[in-house]
Design a protein around this motif. Structure first.
Motif, PDB file in Angstrom:
ATOM      1  N   ARG A 192       0.880  -1.166   0.058  1.00 31.63           N
ATOM      2  CA  ARG A 192      -0.073   0.070   0.056  1.00 31.63           C
ATOM      3  C   ARG A 192       0.847   1.253   0.008  1.00 31.63           C
ATOM      4  NH1 ARG A 192      -5.003  -2.120   0.578  1.00 31.63           N
ATOM      5  NH2 ARG A 192      -6.054  -0.207   0.185  1.00 31.63           N
ATOM      6  N   LEU A 245      -4.302   0.020  -5.980  1.00 30.19           N
ATOM      7  CA  LEU A 245      -4.664  -0.406  -4.795  1.00 30.19           C
ATOM      8  C   LEU A 245      -6.317  -0.491  -4.959  1.00 30.19           C
ATOM      9  CD1 LEU A 245      -2.903   1.908  -2.210  1.00 30.19           C
ATOM     10  CD2 LEU A 245      -2.599  -0.823  -2.694  1.00 30.19           C
ATOM     11  N   ARG A 266       0.667  -8.292  -4.777  1.00 28.29           N
ATOM     12  CA  ARG A 266      -0.057  -7.408  -5.812  1.00 28.29           C
ATOM     13  C   ARG A 266      -0.454  -8.109  -6.949  1.00 28.29           C
ATOM     14  NH1 ARG A 266       4.143  -5.901  -9.458  1.00 28.29           N
ATOM     15  NH2 ARG A 266       6.397  -6.295  -8.619  1.00 28.29           N
TER      16      ARG A 266
END
Length: 293
Positions: free
Chosen positions: A4, A12, A132
Motif C-alpha cells: 500500500r 490499490l 500485488r
C-alpha cells in the motif's frame, strides 16, 4: 513490504475491488505466478527476448499489440471491458503501461508453467509478486464470478474439481504494478527444443536465471490421430512444417517467422502440441541450469 506504500492508487483500487469479491483461506506462499509465452516470436519486428532485454520489463498486450490469446486490448474491446468489470473501473483511464500483466497461478506445480495454452516457455515470478496479484477462475474471457487474492483463495479447489479441458483449467493471474525482469523474475524456463538456438543465446542476455523443462514434442502420426481436437486442417499444417516427422515449439516458431502461415492457424497447431505432446511428468520435472555455459 506493505504494497500500500509502494504502488499507485489505481493499483490499490483494483486489488481491493477483487479482494472484496474473494473468499477462502490464504494460499501457500511457496506457490508462484508464471507468465507463459512463446520466446521466439517477434515484438514490433524485434525478436521478443531481445525486446525484453532492451526494455527490462514484461508488458501487457495493451502495450505490445500482440497476444497468444485474443487481440482485443483496445478501448471498447473485449479485454478492455473485462478489465473494467473485474477491476472496478480502476484502469479505465490508465495508460497502456499501467495495466496489469496476465499469467497463471501454478498451483499444480507444473514444470511447463500454469497456463501452457499461451506458450511453451514461461517466466516464474518471485514470491514478492503475490501481494500485488489478483486471480480469477475461469479465464477472464469467460466473465468469471470467482476471484482470489493471496489472503483469500478458494479458486484452487474450484479448478481442481472442474472438468474443463486441460488447456483451459488454469487459474488466471493478474500482476499489478509492473513486471521488471531484474526485480520480479526468479527464472526464465525454456522448452528443451530451444537448446543451442538464438533463443537460448538471447535468454542468457536477460538479467534472470535460465532453467529448462523437458520439452513438448509430437509426431506427425500422433498429430493426425488427434486431428479432431482443433480440426484436420491444423493437423495437416503441422505435418507440413514438421522437422523429420516431429513438431516442437521451435518448429512452430520457425514457421511463424517465415510469414507463410497464418499465426492463428499455427496457434491451433500449438494447442494440439500443448494438449497431447506435453513432456512426461510435466507436473514435477524441472532441470535448472543456472550459470551453465
Amino acid at each position: 513490504m506493505d504494497i500500500r506504500t509502494t504502488v499507485p492508487p489505481r493499483v490499490l483500487k483494483a486489488i481491493d475491488h477483487v479482494a472484496a469479491r474473494s473468499t477462502g483461506q490464504p494460499f501457500d506462499p511457496a506457490l508462484r505466478v508464471t507468465l507463459n509465452f512463446h520466446p521466439d516470436r517477434l515484438a514490433a519486428g524485434t525478436p521478443l527476448l531481445e525486446a525484453l532485454a532492451r526494455d527490462g520489463a514484461y508488458v501487457s498486450q495493451f502495450v505490445t499489440g500482440t497476444s497468444n490469446g485474443g487481440l482485443t486490448a483496445h478501448p471498447g474491446g473485449d479485454r478492455w471491458n473485462w478489465e473494467s468489470r473485474i477491476f472496478g473501473t480502476a484502469y479505465d483511464d490508465a495508460a497502456p503501461a499501467e495495466r496489469p500483466v496476465y499469467g497463471g497461478l501454478n498451483f499444480r506445480h507444473q514444470s511447463v508453467g500454469a497456463a501452457p495454452r499461451f506458450g511453451s516457455s514461461h517466466f516464474r515470478l518471485t514470491g514478492a509478486v503475490l501481494g500485488r496479484a489478483t486471480h480469477c477462475y475461469p479465464d477472464s474471457a469467460a466473465e468469471p464470478d470467482h476471484f482470489g487474492v493471496s489472503a483469500a483463495m478458494s479458486l484452487t479447489a474450484l479448478a481442481a474439481a472442474d472438468d474443463r479441458d486441460a488447456l483451459d483449467d488454469y487459474i488466471e493471474s493478474h500482476v499489478h504494478g509492473g513486471v521488471v525482469l531484474a526485480r520480479d523474475v526468479e527464472a526464465l524456463v525454456l522448452d528443451a527444443s530451444y537448446r543451442g538456438t538464438p533463443v537460448e543465446a538471447a535468454a542468457r542476455r536477460l538479467p534472470v536465471p535460465l532453467a529448462w523443462h523437458p520439452g513438448y514434442r509430437i509426431t506427425v502420426a500422433e498429430l493426425r490421430r488427434r486431428s479432431d481436437f482443433r480440426g484436420p486442417r491444423y493437423a495437416e499444417l503441422g505435418a507440413r512444417i514438421a522437422d523429420r516427422g516431429l513438431v516442437t515449439p521451435r518448429v512452430i516458431g520457425d514457421a511463424a517467422r517465415t510469414g507463410r502461415y497464418g499465426l492463428q492457424d499455427l496457434k491451433m497447431v500449438w494447442h494440439t502440441l500443448a494438449r497431447f505432446g506435453a513432456p512426461e511428468g510435466a507436473g514435477t520435472a524441472l532441470e535448472a541450469v543456472r550459470g551453465t555455459p
